[in-house]
Design an enzyme around this catalytic site. Structure first.
Site, short mmCIF file in Angstrom:
data_model
loop_
_atom_site.label_atom_id
_atom_site.label_comp_id
_atom_site.label_asym_id
_atom_site.label_seq_id
_atom_site.Cartn_x
_atom_site.Cartn_y
_atom_site.Cartn_z
N GLU A 61 0.83 -1.20 0.00
CA GLU A 61 0.00 0.00 0.00
C GLU A 61 0.87 1.26 0.00
OE1 GLU A 61 -2.83 2.42 3.12
OE2 GLU A 61 -2.57 0.26 3.40
N ASP A 65 0.82 3.77 -3.16
CA ASP A 65 0.42 5.16 -2.98
C ASP A 65 1.39 6.08 -3.72
OD1 ASP A 65 -1.00 7.40 -1.68
OD2 ASP A 65 0.87 7.64 -0.59
N ASN A 131 -7.35 1.11 0.22
CA ASN A 131 -6.01 0.67 0.59
C ASN A 131 -5.57 -0.52 -0.24
OD1 ASN A 131 -6.04 2.65 2.54
ND2 ASN A 131 -6.46 1.27 4.24
N GLU A 134 -4.50 0.57 -3.69
CA GLU A 134 -3.12 1.09 -3.69
C GLU A 134 -2.12 -0.06 -3.64
OE1 GLU A 134 -3.40 5.53 -1.69
OE2 GLU A 134 -3.02 3.81 -0.39
#
Length: 266
Positions: A61, A65, A131, A134
């Site tokens: 994650e 991101d 989440n 990502e």
């Protein structure tokens, strides 16, 4: 096609599964000891469960991101060649915010594949799909590289599920959204203009504001008007509370302490 499926399995493994795997390990170990089992099949099962204890999607994650932000910035830079930095930054924020990622995850069916402990609260679940998306992007990056991430986001996500131009047209009133959220949970929110200076090259004022909830600093922002600086501060604060469950719990605790103190005074 994926090259390394284990990366995608990891992207779909929420950290709440640690408890599930710990219970499974305890049960498998107990059964193996009771049966005196020494077979390769039992040993492999034990080894797999032990490995699962250390697996979740948080590292992916984190990576996803960063990759997602870079790819979106890349796409926007060339898509809107005549737009200034402020427009591009705001649009990127809209596209990668948690609400947007949750919707994308649901549209591509990713939310149904996430493994998690079913006893989790709705507050935790509200962050889970975004989440996982990502983390999924992070898995694609490690498995197929940056260019493949660009193609996936450009040709799948933004071509079929999210209209960049439509998102660009929508106006986001983060101050109203933040105030409504605080009213829902009976939290005290305050906006304060903390700075004002003239830009020498433009001879125009620029304002800086910050927002606090229950006296706790939540975000800050700048703008060419107090209204704009409030909106930018509210955007930072709103993203903070949407991403950080622990911080939200801190705000709720501060609210409860205020109520208790008021009761004592009365």
């Amino acid at each position: 096609m994926p090259h390394n499926l284990s990366l995608y399995r990891m992207a779909l493994m929420h950290k709440s599964m640690h408890k599930v795997h710990a219970q499974e390990l305890e049960e498998v170990t107990k059964n193996a000891q009771a049966d005196g089992a020494k077979s390769k099949k039992v040993r492999r099962h034990l080894q797999q469960v032990k490995q699962n204890l250390r697996i979740d999607n948080e590292r992916l994650e984190f990576l996803g991101d960063a990759v997602l932000g870079a790819v979106v910035a890349d796409l926007l830079y060339f898509r809107y060649a005549n737009k200034q930095e402020g427009f591009l930054t705001t649009l990127r924020s809209k596209l990668v915010r948690r609400d947007s990622l949750n919707k994308v995850a649901e549209q591509i069916g990713l939310d149904k594949l996430v493994l998690y402990d079913g006893r989790m609260t709705s507050a935790h679940n509200s962050y889970m799909s975004g989440n996982a998306f990502e983390a999924f992007v992070g898995a694609i990056y490690l498995d197929r590289g940056y260019d493949y991430c660009v193609r996936f986001l450009r040709d799948v996500v933004f071509a079929r599920h999210v209209s960049i131009d439509e998102v660009a047209k929508t106006e986001e009133n983060y101050k109203s959204r933040l105030i409504e959220w605080c009213q829902k949970y009976q939290l005290q929110v305050d906006f304060e203009c903390v700075s004002q200076h003239m830009l020498s090259d433009r001879n125009t004022p620029k304002f800086g504001s910050r927002v606090t909830i229950e006296g706790i600093y939540c975000g800050q922002g700048e703008g060419f008007s107090k209204k704009e600086s409030h909106q930018n501060a509210a955007r930072q604060a709103y993203r903070h509370i949407r991403r950080d469950v622990a911080f939200v719990n801190t705000l709720m605790e501060a609210r409860n302490n205020r109520r208790t103190a008021n009761k004592v005074k009365s």
